[in-house]
Write an enzyme that holds these catalytic residues in place. Sequence first.
Site, PDB file in Angstrom:
ATOM      1  N   ASN A 114       0.831  -1.206   0.000  1.00 57.61           N
ATOM      2  CA  ASN A 114       0.000   0.000   0.000  1.00 57.61           C
ATOM      3  C   ASN A 114       0.859   1.246   0.000  1.00 57.61           C
ATOM      4  O   ASN A 114       1.955   1.274   0.556  1.00 57.61           O
ATOM      5  CB  ASN A 114      -0.979  -0.014   1.195  1.00 57.61           C
ATOM      6  CG  ASN A 114      -0.424   0.711   2.409  1.00 57.61           C
ATOM      7  OD1 ASN A 114      -0.500   1.946   2.500  1.00 57.61           O
ATOM      8  ND2 ASN A 114       0.176  -0.028   3.337  1.00 57.61           N
ATOM      9  N   PHE A 118      -1.663   8.321   4.211  1.00 59.09           N
ATOM     10  CA  PHE A 118      -2.434   8.993   5.276  1.00 59.09           C
ATOM     11  C   PHE A 118      -3.670   9.713   4.742  1.00 59.09           C
ATOM     12  O   PHE A 118      -3.923  10.878   5.074  1.00 59.09           O
ATOM     13  CB  PHE A 118      -1.575  10.004   6.061  1.00 59.09           C
ATOM     14  CG  PHE A 118      -0.453   9.430   6.869  1.00 59.09           C
ATOM     15  CD1 PHE A 118      -0.332   8.066   7.092  1.00 59.09           C
ATOM     16  CD2 PHE A 118       0.502  10.268   7.438  1.00 59.09           C
ATOM     17  CE1 PHE A 118       0.706   7.547   7.859  1.00 59.09           C
ATOM     18  CE2 PHE A 118       1.542   9.759   8.204  1.00 59.09           C
ATOM     19  CZ  PHE A 118       1.648   8.405   8.404  1.00 59.09           C
ATOM     20  N   SER A 179       5.754   5.303   8.569  1.00 61.50           N
ATOM     21  CA  SER A 179       5.070   5.073   7.306  1.00 61.50           C
ATOM     22  C   SER A 179       6.035   5.379   6.173  1.00 61.50           C
ATOM     23  O   SER A 179       6.690   6.415   6.177  1.00 61.50           O
ATOM     24  CB  SER A 179       3.838   5.966   7.159  1.00 61.50           C
ATOM     25  OG  SER A 179       3.390   5.885   5.818  1.00 61.50           O
ATOM     26  N   ASN A 181       5.106   6.033   3.263  1.00 60.48           N
ATOM     27  CA  ASN A 181       4.338   6.727   2.226  1.00 60.48           C
ATOM     28  C   ASN A 181       4.176   8.221   2.447  1.00 60.48           C
ATOM     29  O   ASN A 181       3.454   8.876   1.709  1.00 60.48           O
ATOM     30  CB  ASN A 181       2.964   6.061   2.088  1.00 60.48           C
ATOM     31  CG  ASN A 181       3.105   4.587   1.750  1.00 60.48           C
ATOM     32  OD1 ASN A 181       3.905   4.236   0.888  1.00 60.48           O
ATOM     33  ND2 ASN A 181       2.381   3.740   2.447  1.00 60.48           N
ATOM     34  N   THR A 182       4.812   8.736   3.482  1.00 60.71           N
ATOM     35  CA  THR A 182       4.877  10.185   3.679  1.00 60.71           C
ATOM     36  C   THR A 182       6.350  10.549   3.547  1.00 60.71           C
ATOM     37  O   THR A 182       7.152  10.176   4.406  1.00 60.71           O
ATOM     38  CB  THR A 182       4.323  10.569   5.068  1.00 60.71           C
ATOM     39  OG1 THR A 182       2.919  10.277   5.085  1.00 60.71           O
ATOM     40  CG2 THR A 182       4.536  12.041   5.375  1.00 60.71           C
ATOM     41  N   LYS A 221       5.783   4.031  16.929  1.00 59.06           N
ATOM     42  CA  LYS A 221       5.695   2.905  15.982  1.00 59.06           C
ATOM     43  C   LYS A 221       6.843   2.997  14.988  1.00 59.06           C
ATOM     44  O   LYS A 221       6.990   4.014  14.297  1.00 59.06           O
ATOM     45  CB  LYS A 221       4.348   2.925  15.257  1.00 59.06           C
ATOM     46  CG  LYS A 221       4.187   1.753  14.291  1.00 59.06           C
ATOM     47  CD  LYS A 221       2.763   1.584  13.832  1.00 59.06           C
ATOM     48  CE  LYS A 221       2.619   0.446  12.842  1.00 59.06           C
ATOM     49  NZ  LYS A 221       1.242   0.267  12.416  1.00 59.06           N
ATOM     50  N   ASN A 250       5.905  -1.443  11.440  1.00 55.89           N
ATOM     51  CA  ASN A 250       5.118  -1.001  10.286  1.00 55.89           C
ATOM     52  C   ASN A 250       5.445  -1.889   9.072  1.00 55.89           C
ATOM     53  O   ASN A 250       6.079  -2.937   9.224  1.00 55.89           O
ATOM     54  CB  ASN A 250       5.446   0.479  10.020  1.00 55.89           C
ATOM     55  CG  ASN A 250       4.253   1.237   9.486  1.00 55.89           C
ATOM     56  OD1 ASN A 250       3.563   0.756   8.581  1.00 55.89           O
ATOM     57  ND2 ASN A 250       3.990   2.410  10.031  1.00 55.89           N
TER      58      ASN A 250
END
Length: 340
Positions: A114, A118, A179, A181-182, A221, A250
Amino acid sequence: MLAALYPGLRPLLFRLDPERAHDLGMAALRLAERIGLLDLLEHRELSKPVELLGLRFPNRIGLAAGLDKNGNTIDALGRLGFGFIEVGTVTPRPQPGNPKPRLFRLRETEAIVNRMGFNNDGIDALVGHVSRARSFRGLIGINIGRNKDTPNESAVEDYLDCMRKAWRVADYLAVNLSSPNTPGLRELQQAEACARLLARLKQEQEILTRSTSRRVPLFFKIAPDLDPPQIGELARVFLDGGLDGLIATNTTLDRKAVAGSRHAEETGGLSGRPLLRKSNEVLSAFADQLSGRIPIIGVGGVSSLEDAREKLRCGASLVQIYTSLIYRGPGLVRELARGL
Ligand SMILES: Cc1cc2nc3c(=O)[nH]c(=O)nc-3n(C[C@H](O)[C@H](O)[C@H](O)COP(=O)(O)O)c2cc1C
């Protein structure tokens, strides 16, 4: 009931685009809860409660962050048997996330890639939803992040904003540093940046504890893509800084475990069964360094009772799942909660 239905439903859901299947599944759960269908699920305690950081977890199995990003499905998900539900990641302002498609199934290996980024309705909406949850008797964690357009230098302001607003409805707060993805977010796992962030958030935790007479534990996390020297440095930072709890891990950027599979090369974080080993290595390494002084929630690749037991053997006190819910179905939650 749900456990029996899911094998029939799964092929239908898997024919849909993954994000549509997700939205549909969540809407169906909310509807089933509203019309009382989920009342048919037994309410019996699934296991003995676990005391941790002054909190009483009804059982050791939690929902990992990212499935209920806006906290609007807590009661329905709670009926599946979770002892705790982590909602978010939520950011101060609403944001749309990355362009679609951004969610991919790697079916042969029961994995997902994925790059959601966010997508969420913002902290104010989430706090409203969480405060309206009624029937869930487990604990609620709120996972907080920064907006995409907030630079890392001011990330702390985003975390503080979410922390202050989430404080009165959260049982614990999870600070997402991991994450993929940021852009740039994972740089906050660099020891010096992490120490500075932790110090400021701990200071705020004290202020809020005094003003509300209620203490909310802080979890960080972290990613599975950390090498042993980084883990050593971070463990020192967490111990020195008085971090309450750790969530490991994660999703991973590493594709070795799925090389050659369809969608393996999509940009984003890999979750599910192929993550288990790597995630366990990082969990064990942190558990060794922290030697019980900071409790750990183990997450990454759990899809059976044996996997969940393995997380506990590696040093976790609690276990979360996400991807296996999609491949194995909601019956898995009760099976794990009862078995641990
Ligand atoms: C579609 C998707 C979205 C996710 N979103 C988030 C998120 O917003 N915040 C977060 O901390 N973790 C997020 N995660 C990571 C999960 O919480 C979990 O750490 C990871 O998937 C490993 O667990 P699993 O193998 O059981 O899925 C997401 C995972 C998936 C598959």
